[in-house]
Design an enzyme around this catalytic site. Structure first.
Site, PDB file in Angstrom:
ATOM      1  N   ASN A  54     110.900   5.186 117.087  1.00 52.78           N
ATOM      2  CA  ASN A  54     109.839   5.556 116.166  1.00 52.78           C
ATOM      3  C   ASN A  54     110.035   6.997 115.683  1.00 52.78           C
ATOM      4  O   ASN A  54     110.518   7.856 116.412  1.00 52.78           O
ATOM      5  CB  ASN A  54     108.439   5.310 116.733  1.00 52.78           C
ATOM      6  CG  ASN A  54     108.172   5.888 118.102  1.00 52.78           C
ATOM      7  OD1 ASN A  54     109.065   6.049 118.921  1.00 52.78           O
ATOM      8  ND2 ASN A  54     106.910   6.186 118.374  1.00 52.78           N
ATOM      9  N   ILE A  55     109.681   7.195 114.416  1.00 54.01           N
ATOM     10  CA  ILE A  55     109.843   8.484 113.750  1.00 54.01           C
ATOM     11  C   ILE A  55     108.511   8.821 113.087  1.00 54.01           C
ATOM     12  O   ILE A  55     108.093   8.136 112.152  1.00 54.01           O
ATOM     13  CB  ILE A  55     110.959   8.426 112.691  1.00 54.01           C
ATOM     14  CG1 ILE A  55     112.277   7.970 113.329  1.00 54.01           C
ATOM     15  CG2 ILE A  55     111.107   9.774 111.991  1.00 54.01           C
ATOM     16  CD1 ILE A  55     113.357   7.590 112.330  1.00 54.01           C
ATOM     17  N   GLU A  67     110.799  -0.739 115.855  1.00 54.65           N
ATOM     18  CA  GLU A  67     111.250  -2.067 115.471  1.00 54.65           C
ATOM     19  C   GLU A  67     111.692  -2.090 114.012  1.00 54.65           C
ATOM     20  O   GLU A  67     112.762  -2.614 113.670  1.00 54.65           O
ATOM     21  CB  GLU A  67     110.137  -3.101 115.673  1.00 54.65           C
ATOM     22  CG  GLU A  67     109.620  -3.177 117.089  1.00 54.65           C
ATOM     23  CD  GLU A  67     108.438  -2.246 117.362  1.00 54.65           C
ATOM     24  OE1 GLU A  67     108.492  -1.040 117.008  1.00 54.65           O
ATOM     25  OE2 GLU A  67     107.451  -2.717 117.946  1.00 54.65           O
ATOM     26  N   CYS A  98     103.222  -3.584 116.742  1.00 54.78           N
ATOM     27  CA  CYS A  98     102.110  -3.547 115.793  1.00 54.78           C
ATOM     28  C   CYS A  98     102.218  -4.697 114.789  1.00 54.78           C
ATOM     29  O   CYS A  98     103.246  -5.375 114.699  1.00 54.78           O
ATOM     30  CB  CYS A  98     102.062  -2.199 115.076  1.00 54.78           C
ATOM     31  SG  CYS A  98     103.303  -1.994 113.789  1.00 54.78           S
ATOM     32  N   CYS A 101     105.119  -4.437 112.146  1.00 51.50           N
ATOM     33  CA  CYS A 101     106.424  -4.795 112.715  1.00 51.50           C
ATOM     34  C   CYS A 101     106.543  -6.301 112.892  1.00 51.50           C
ATOM     35  O   CYS A 101     107.598  -6.887 112.646  1.00 51.50           O
ATOM     36  CB  CYS A 101     106.645  -4.076 114.045  1.00 51.50           C
ATOM     37  SG  CYS A 101     106.944  -2.316 113.814  1.00 51.50           S
TER      38      CYS A 101
END
Length: 144
Positions: A54-55, A67, A98, A101
């Site tokens: 994650n970014i 993802e 989530c 995703c």
């Protein structure tokens, strides 16, 4: 986070690499706001591995999940056929992806494709795309 012997046995020794790829992404995640790293490992049917993490962004809506990072990397390189997804997070139970995703997974994967969810201490859950997002909206729902 360490992957337990039980988790490796359950997945099979050959798939241990996938767990390791997802777990190693946790240290690379850019999460200065939430401090909630997530890692992913997306595997093509040919066995090619794509790591995702994650970014985050100060403008929260512009952040990207692990993802989706893995899927976007793979798709941008021409990949379209996937066999497995592993998602890892620092959660007491297996991490849950989530909704955004899950919808991306539906776009690019067969409903029966396996997904492994991994939490702290190697706690793991095996599921499928269809179980994560039943009665999903997909290209078959579009006119034309």
């Amino acid at each position: 986070m360490s992957v337990t012997k039980e988790a490796v046995f359950k997945m099979g020794e050959a798939k241990k690499e996938w767990l390791d790829v997802a777990v190693s992404a946790l240290d690379k995640a850019y999460v200065p706001y939430s401090r909630f790293p997530v890692g992913a490992c997306l595997v093509t049917k040919e066995g090619k591995v794509y790591q995702g993490l994650n970014i985050e962004n100060a403008s929260y809506g512009l952040s990207n999940c692990a993802e989706r990072t893995a899927f976007f990397k793979a798709v941008s390189e021409g990949e379209r056929d996937f066999q497995h997804l592993v998602i890892a997070g620092h959660t007491p139970e297996p991490i849950s992806p989530c909704g955004a995703c899950r919808q991306v997974m539906v776009e690019f994967c067969e409903p029966t494709m396996p997904v492994t969810l991994l939490g702290d201490d190697g706690v793991m859950m095996e599921t499928t795309i269809e179980q994560l997002l039943p009665y999903s909206f997909n290209n078959k729902d579009l006119p034309g």
